[in-house]
Design an enzyme around this catalytic site. Structure first.
Site, PDB file in Angstrom:
ATOM      1  N   GLU A  52       0.806  -1.227   0.000  1.00 16.20           N
ATOM      2  CA  GLU A  52       0.000   0.000   0.000  1.00 16.20           C
ATOM      3  C   GLU A  52       0.844   1.285   0.000  1.00 16.20           C
ATOM      4  O   GLU A  52       0.369   2.332   0.423  1.00 16.20           O
ATOM      5  CB  GLU A  52      -0.990  -0.005   1.181  1.00 16.20           C
ATOM      6  CG  GLU A  52      -1.909  -1.227   1.174  1.00 16.20           C
ATOM      7  CD  GLU A  52      -3.028  -1.155   2.204  1.00 16.20           C
ATOM      8  OE1 GLU A  52      -3.719  -0.134   2.248  1.00 16.20           O
ATOM      9  OE2 GLU A  52      -3.193  -2.150   2.936  1.00 16.20           O
ATOM     10  N   SER A  59      -9.498  -4.556  16.507  1.00 17.66           N
ATOM     11  CA  SER A  59      -9.369  -5.864  15.861  1.00 17.66           C
ATOM     12  C   SER A  59      -7.898  -6.229  15.703  1.00 17.66           C
ATOM     13  O   SER A  59      -7.574  -7.399  15.528  1.00 17.66           O
ATOM     14  CB  SER A  59      -9.995  -5.872  14.466  1.00 17.66           C
ATOM     15  OG  SER A  59     -10.987  -4.923  14.334  1.00 17.66           O
ATOM     16  N   TYR A  60      -7.022  -5.221  15.685  1.00 21.60           N
ATOM     17  CA  TYR A  60      -5.585  -5.450  15.488  1.00 21.60           C
ATOM     18  C   TYR A  60      -4.838  -4.710  16.578  1.00 21.60           C
ATOM     19  O   TYR A  60      -5.059  -3.512  16.777  1.00 21.60           O
ATOM     20  CB  TYR A  60      -5.146  -4.937  14.106  1.00 21.60           C
ATOM     21  CG  TYR A  60      -5.926  -5.591  12.996  1.00 21.60           C
ATOM     22  CD1 TYR A  60      -5.577  -6.862  12.547  1.00 21.60           C
ATOM     23  CD2 TYR A  60      -7.024  -4.952  12.426  1.00 21.60           C
ATOM     24  CE1 TYR A  60      -6.315  -7.485  11.555  1.00 21.60           C
ATOM     25  CE2 TYR A  60      -7.765  -5.577  11.437  1.00 21.60           C
ATOM     26  CZ  TYR A  60      -7.402  -6.840  10.999  1.00 21.60           C
ATOM     27  OH  TYR A  60      -8.134  -7.454  10.026  1.00 21.60           O
ATOM     28  N   TYR A  61      -3.917  -5.446  17.253  1.00 16.43           N
ATOM     29  CA  TYR A  61      -3.241  -4.856  18.405  1.00 16.43           C
ATOM     30  C   TYR A  61      -1.936  -4.166  18.030  1.00 16.43           C
ATOM     31  O   TYR A  61      -0.867  -4.516  18.501  1.00 16.43           O
ATOM     32  CB  TYR A  61      -3.070  -5.916  19.505  1.00 16.43           C
ATOM     33  CG  TYR A  61      -4.419  -6.262  20.091  1.00 16.43           C
ATOM     34  CD1 TYR A  61      -4.930  -5.558  21.173  1.00 16.43           C
ATOM     35  CD2 TYR A  61      -5.222  -7.236  19.500  1.00 16.43           C
ATOM     36  CE1 TYR A  61      -6.188  -5.828  21.672  1.00 16.43           C
ATOM     37  CE2 TYR A  61      -6.487  -7.512  19.992  1.00 16.43           C
ATOM     38  CZ  TYR A  61      -6.965  -6.808  21.071  1.00 16.43           C
ATOM     39  OH  TYR A  61      -8.223  -7.059  21.560  1.00 16.43           O
ATOM     40  N   HIS A  62      -2.078  -3.187  17.147  1.00 16.99           N
ATOM     41  CA  HIS A  62      -1.005  -2.228  16.865  1.00 16.99           C
ATOM     42  C   HIS A  62      -1.724  -0.885  16.819  1.00 16.99           C
ATOM     43  O   HIS A  62      -2.682  -0.721  16.041  1.00 16.99           O
ATOM     44  CB  HIS A  62      -0.328  -2.524  15.517  1.00 16.99           C
ATOM     45  CG  HIS A  62       0.716  -1.504  15.195  1.00 16.99           C
ATOM     46  ND1 HIS A  62       2.063  -1.730  15.352  1.00 16.99           N
ATOM     47  CD2 HIS A  62       0.611  -0.215  14.772  1.00 16.99           C
ATOM     48  CE1 HIS A  62       2.738  -0.626  15.023  1.00 16.99           C
ATOM     49  NE2 HIS A  62       1.870   0.302  14.657  1.00 16.99           N
ATOM     50  N   HIS A  83      -3.651   2.223  16.297  1.00 13.68           N
ATOM     51  CA  HIS A  83      -4.108   2.936  15.099  1.00 13.68           C
ATOM     52  C   HIS A  83      -5.271   3.844  15.472  1.00 13.68           C
ATOM     53  O   HIS A  83      -6.005   3.580  16.420  1.00 13.68           O
ATOM     54  CB  HIS A  83      -4.487   1.969  13.978  1.00 13.68           C
ATOM     55  CG  HIS A  83      -5.477   0.932  14.390  1.00 13.68           C
ATOM     56  ND1 HIS A  83      -5.121  -0.234  15.018  1.00 13.68           N
ATOM     57  CD2 HIS A  83      -6.824   0.885  14.267  1.00 13.68           C
ATOM     58  CE1 HIS A  83      -6.192  -0.957  15.257  1.00 13.68           C
ATOM     59  NE2 HIS A  83      -7.257  -0.295  14.820  1.00 13.68           N
ATOM     60  N   VAL A  84      -5.399   4.909  14.689  1.00 10.90           N
ATOM     61  CA  VAL A  84      -6.435   5.913  14.962  1.00 10.90           C
ATOM     62  C   VAL A  84      -7.279   6.059  13.697  1.00 10.90           C
ATOM     63  O   VAL A  84      -6.753   6.079  12.588  1.00 10.90           O
ATOM     64  CB  VAL A  84      -5.785   7.275  15.344  1.00 10.90           C
ATOM     65  CG1 VAL A  84      -6.853   8.333  15.603  1.00 10.90           C
ATOM     66  CG2 VAL A  84      -4.873   7.120  16.557  1.00 10.90           C
ATOM     67  N   HIS A  85      -8.594   6.130  13.894  1.00  9.48           N
ATOM     68  CA  HIS A  85      -9.516   6.292  12.771  1.00  9.48           C
ATOM     69  C   HIS A  85      -9.855   7.774  12.602  1.00  9.48           C
ATOM     70  O   HIS A  85     -10.158   8.445  13.588  1.00  9.48           O
ATOM     71  CB  HIS A  85     -10.820   5.538  13.026  1.00  9.48           C
ATOM     72  CG  HIS A  85     -10.625   4.067  13.194  1.00  9.48           C
ATOM     73  ND1 HIS A  85     -10.773   3.178  12.153  1.00  9.48           N
ATOM     74  CD2 HIS A  85     -10.289   3.316  14.274  1.00  9.48           C
ATOM     75  CE1 HIS A  85     -10.535   1.957  12.593  1.00  9.48           C
ATOM     76  NE2 HIS A  85     -10.244   2.006  13.877  1.00  9.48           N
TER      77      HIS A  85
END
Ligand code: G7M
Length: 339
Positions: A180, A265-268, A270-272
């Site tokens: 990506e 859902s993912y343990y790193h 992250h911000v939406h």
């Protein structure tokens, strides 16, 4: 994770996601599928309602098609109203529209309305033959609220996360420019307060449904680990992120919903970043934490997230739900039991 939406596109997409979760070996068993013949819905005999979602206006039923032994799932979903100019000119009502008054009070009238066929369409998804996995996936699951103390996090949640080593390959691929790369909207390479900003997988690219993801450069599991040492990172994500969106998409910070999920859902970390007008799944109070509140909580109490009770929802049958049950954190009722 649970998803909710009032938006048809998001709903269809979450359906698609559910279906993708059933692996190809299941799909390959499509020996004699009703999709290979001219489909007659009148030959569908309903046997069980699997789920009703009043918010998404969906009904999921199990049944069989005449002449077929294997079960099928039919998912019906009310269509989203159009809002284009053609529709405005054509209008919604016509001679064939039926309207019945339910009651009126002062200037307010409540009516039951039956539009003509062209406005009555449904999106229908048919899964046939449906496997047990499909049936489980689309069946109603009871939800439970967990009030997680830091002690519960340390004794139940964290050991579960560590023993299950959920794959973060897609995150690492983005952080190392292996995937990506061409989608990156902005990158701050600082090891401590740096991040990568890119479109969320779910975003269709339209401004009306803006949905952007920010991945921290540093490996931080989740909101639970945040403390005052992370304030420069959080402020950088909030401030630089909003500046970039202002320049690129002409949306101001007050038009954005900037938040973290707990549980994610993912343990790193992250911000939406999403457009406030767009009601994306996962923005409800039992899951979303606004970045402004997170920063403020840590400013007031540096180890707030190692002290606070964090509440979130788990689904019946989730492995994590089972862990909470086994450790006495949750008492789960049998959802088949009549209440
Ligand atoms: O906060 P939570 O963990 O629930 O959200 C994770 C987000 O990551 C979701 O909104 C996903 O759509 C997004 N996402 C998941 N994957 C696997 C990818 C991916 O490969 N690329 C991008 N850009 N976003 C992803």
């Amino acid at each position: 994770m649970a998803e909710q939406s009032v938006d048809g596109a998001a709903t269809e997409e979450s359906l698609a996601k559910k279906m993708k979760a059933i692996e190809p070996e299941e799909a390959s068993k499509v020996a004699d599928s009703v999709h290979d013949t001219a489909l007659r819905l009148s030959s569908f005999q309903m046997t069980r309602i699997l789920n009703v979602n009043s918010m998404r206006k969906q009904l999921m039923v199990e049944g069989t098609f005449k002449g077929q032994e294997s079960p099928a799932i039919v998912i019906m979903e009310k269509k989203v109203f159009p809002e284009d100019d053609i529709f405005l000119k054509r209008g919604f009502f016509n001679e064939g529209t039926i309207i019945r008054k339910v009651y009126s009070n002062d200037v307010y009238g409540n009516y039951e309305c039956f539009p003509t066929r062209e406005h009555n369409g449904l999106n229908v998804t048919i899964i046939h033959p449906a496997s047990q996995k499909h049936l489980d996936k689309f069946s109603r699951k009871e939800l439970y609220l967990v009030n997680e103390t830091y002690e519960i996090y340390e004794s139940v949640t964290l050991p579960y996360l560590e023993s299950n080593s959920f794959s973060l390959q897609w995150v690492d691929n983005i952080l190392s420019h292996k995937a990506e790369y061409d989608k990156i909207i902005y990158e701050d390479k600082d090891k401590e307060k740096g991040f990568i900003m890119l479109p969320d997988l779910k975003w269709d690219g339209t401004l009306a449904s803006l949905d952007i993801l920010v991945l921290a450069k540093k490996r931080i599991k989740s909101l639970r680990e945040l403390n005052d040492s992370h304030l420069p990172l959080l402020r950088n994500i909030r401030d630089t992120g909003t500046d970039v969106i202002k320049k690129k998409y002409n949306l101001s910070s007050s038009q954005l919903r900037i938040y973290l999920h707990y549980q994610p859902s993912y343990y790193h970390l992250h911000v939406h970043f999403s457009y406030l007008m767009h009601e994306v799944p996962g923005i409800h109070c039992e899951k979303a934490h606004l970045i402004s509140t997170v920063i403020n909580n840590i400013e007031i109490v540096p180890d707030y997230y190692q002290k606070a009770v964090l509440s979130f929802v788990v689904k019946e049958n989730d492995p994590l739900c089972k862990k909470y049950q086994e450790s006495g954190v949750l008492t789960v009722i049998d959802s088949q039991t009549e209440i």
